[in-house]
Design an enzyme around this catalytic site. Structure first.
Site, PDB file in Angstrom:
ATOM      1  N   LYS A 137      -5.121   9.530   1.012  1.00  7.62           N
ATOM      2  CA  LYS A 137      -5.141   8.304   1.808  1.00  7.62           C
ATOM      3  C   LYS A 137      -5.293   8.598   3.304  1.00  7.62           C
ATOM      4  CE  LYS A 137      -3.925   5.549  -1.750  1.00  7.62           C
ATOM      5  NZ  LYS A 137      -3.737   6.391  -2.930  1.00  7.62           N
TER       6      LYS A 137
HETATM    7  C1  LIG Z   1      -3.976   6.155  -4.248  1.00  4.51           C
HETATM    8  C2  LIG Z   1      -3.977   7.333  -5.131  1.00  4.51           C
HETATM    9  C3  LIG Z   1      -4.778   7.388  -6.271  1.00  4.51           C
HETATM   10  C4  LIG Z   1      -5.611   6.216  -6.725  1.00  4.51           C
HETATM   11  O1  LIG Z   1      -6.676   5.941  -5.848  1.00  4.51           O
HETATM   12  P1  LIG Z   1      -7.391   4.513  -5.919  1.00  4.51           P
HETATM   13  O2  LIG Z   1      -8.324   4.517  -4.758  1.00  4.51           O
HETATM   14  O3  LIG Z   1      -6.314   3.498  -5.784  1.00  4.51           O
HETATM   15  O4  LIG Z   1      -8.081   4.427  -7.231  1.00  4.51           O
HETATM   16  C5  LIG Z   1      -4.790   8.563  -7.004  1.00  4.51           C
HETATM   17  N1  LIG Z   1      -4.023   9.604  -6.655  1.00  4.51           N
HETATM   18  C6  LIG Z   1      -3.223   9.585  -5.578  1.00  4.51           C
HETATM   19  C7  LIG Z   1      -2.386  10.768  -5.268  1.00  4.51           C
HETATM   20  C8  LIG Z   1      -3.180   8.462  -4.777  1.00  4.51           C
HETATM   21  O5  LIG Z   1      -2.392   8.438  -3.689  1.00  4.51           O
END
Ligand SMILES: *Cc1c(COP(=O)(O)O)cnc(C)c1O
Length: 464
Positions: free
Chosen positions: A112
């Site tokens: 993120k």
């Molecule tokens: C947010 C997240 C996901 C999922 O990603 P999306 O974009 O919501 O599909 C997978 N793994 C981790 C560690 C995340 O933080």
């Protein structure tokens, strides 16, 4: 570049407007009116460029007149300069044709950060010179919250209110949010699951009384700028593995469908992608939708991969919009139907369109743990449970192409699950410091619109 809502009934905006707005007024999500394309030569010319420069080349067409190329470059250099690895998103080889794309070298140890470090800077830039104060409200299953809070803590003209499901995020995840004591940061633990928290946020945007009072904005992956920033690493990885001459496959641990949708955008922009694997845990609405056309949401089962414990994937709407001929009003009807019945069938065009690029897999806890052991035994890599879901799907896929599994979190974020699978704990990297010694601050609220909006309204700054 102009942006329209997937539901066809909200004002068209430029990039700055779409970034600040987050969710569209009609309940839809902003998408660009067309996909810009890079030629084969443009893509080949990315080989050897730094991450920040790759980001400039990939994102510039989306930014339009909202930023000059030099402004965009300066923001990218600042955002990606905060990563602990010079490659920002380095590739690690696991096997002959299996690779990990490590996306967790940012300040909060999950992918993120790649988008949110940039988004924080974009917000600040677009608010400069206005008298507005932005009220960010978001829901997090863990990683978005800490990354967003890190990206905006202490920034001028921004307050952030972050909802997380009480007791359903890991201790590391919670502390990464609740130990940030800047006065513009507000953490709310909701007595409910992630989907409930997300529904509360959506309701705030859709309530004219509340959204009229505050200049609301979103940092969830409903914000277009986040997805845009994630498109970059598909290009960055592909050109290092032989793209554009070779088509690369990607396996993506999926929850809200943001990360894998960024891969779809890369493909629309001209990047040769062999397949995109949508890897889910046992909360498998997307696997069911892609394999049978049945998009119906069940109750959420808590798992060792909380960031994927989702039964409504917001960004799936962007894919359905694109595959359904971009008919916003028809999609608006389809989505409202889903919102009232919690179930819908994909149209043939949507299902067949998706099948040409995507395949999906549902990975249970045993297979996840096996994949963690495989990475450990075969390549001396400790991987996090989310990454393991996607790696299992990659290993089981039978796809004959260089395969990149997106490593979305640092294993130290989920030490208990890692220890259960491989018998050792992954240490926290030094950059997170004394996380477990710091003071925490958050409030726990019932999952009602009234309780949450009243609490926020007491602390947010109304529109000028
Ligand atoms: C947010 C997240 C996901 C999922 O990603 P999306 O974009 O919501 O599909 C997978 N793994 C981790 C560690 C995340 O933080």
């Amino acid at each position: 570049m102009r942006y329209v809502s997937t539901r066809g009934d909200a004002p068209e905006l430029d990039f700055a407007g779409a970034t600040l707005a987050g969710l569209a007024r009609d309940g839809g999500l902003y998408v660009p009116t067309e996909w810009p394309t890079l030629t084969r030569d443009d893509i080949a010319a990315l080989a050897g460029l730094s991450y920040a420069e790759t980001a400039v080349r990939v994102m510039l067409p989306f930014v339009g007149d909202s930023l000059s190329e030099d402004e965009l470059r300066a923001l990218c250099e600042t955002a990606y300069g905060r990563f602990s690895h010079k490659g920002v998103t380095p590739l690690v080889q696991l096997d002959h044709d299996q690779w990990l794309l490590e996306l967790f070298h940012g300040p909060t140890l999950a992918f993120k950060d790649v988008a949110l470090q940039l988004l924080g800077l974009l917000f600040e830039r677009f608010l400069t010179g206005t008298s507005e104060r932005l009220t960010i409200v978001g829901a997090t299953s863990g990683d978005t919250g800490s990354a967003a809070i890190d990206a905006v803590a202490g920034r001028e003209n921004i307050d952030i209110f972050m909802l997380h499901p009480a007791g359903r995020v890991s201790d590391v995840q919670r502390r990464q949010m609740t130990t940030v004591l800047s006065p513009n940061v507000h953490n709310i633990a909701i007595e409910g699951d992630f989907d409930t928290a997300q529904a509360l946020v959506k309701a705030m945007f859709n309530d004219p009384g509340f959204s009229g009072r505050f200049r609301l904005s979103a940092v969830n992956s409903i914000n277009w700028a986040r997805l845009m920033a994630q498109v970059v690493y598909y290009f960055y990885a592909a050109v290092r593995l032989g793209g554009p001459d070779k088509a690369i496959a990607f396996s993506v641990p999926t929850g809200n469908f943001g990360d894998v949708f960024a891969g779809y955008v890369a493909a629309q922009m001209g990047l040769p992608i062999a397949r995109l694997i949508v890897a889910t845990n046992v909360n498998d609405i997307l696997h069911r939708a892609l394999s049978t056309g049945d998009y119906s949401s069940a109750t959420v089962t808590p798992t060792a991969t909380p960031s994927m414990d989702i039964q409504v994937s917001s960004n799936f709407e962007r894919l359905l919009h694109d595959l359904g001929g971009r008919d916003g009003l028809a999609l608006g009807d389809q989505m409202r139907g889903f919102e009232s019945s919690r179930a819908m069938r994909l149209t043939n065009a949507q299902q067949q369109g998706a099948a040409s690029l995507f395949q999906s897999a549902r990975v249970d806890a045993d297979r996840m743990a096996q994949a963690m052991r495989w990475a450990c035994d075969n390549a001396a890599q400790t991987i996090d449970p989310h990454t393991a879901i996607a790696l299992a799907a990659a290993l089981d896929s039978g796809i004959d192409a260089p395969m990149v599994t997106l490593a979305t979190a640092h294993p130290a974020k989920f030490p208990d699950a890692v220890e259960r699978a491989i018998g050792t704990r992954a240490p926290l990297p030094p950059r997170v410091g004394d996380l477990f010694e710091r003071e925490e601050r958050y409030v726990t609220l019932p999952a009602t619109f009234e309780a949450v909006t009243a609490w926020i309204a007491e602390r947010a700054t109304p529109r000028a």
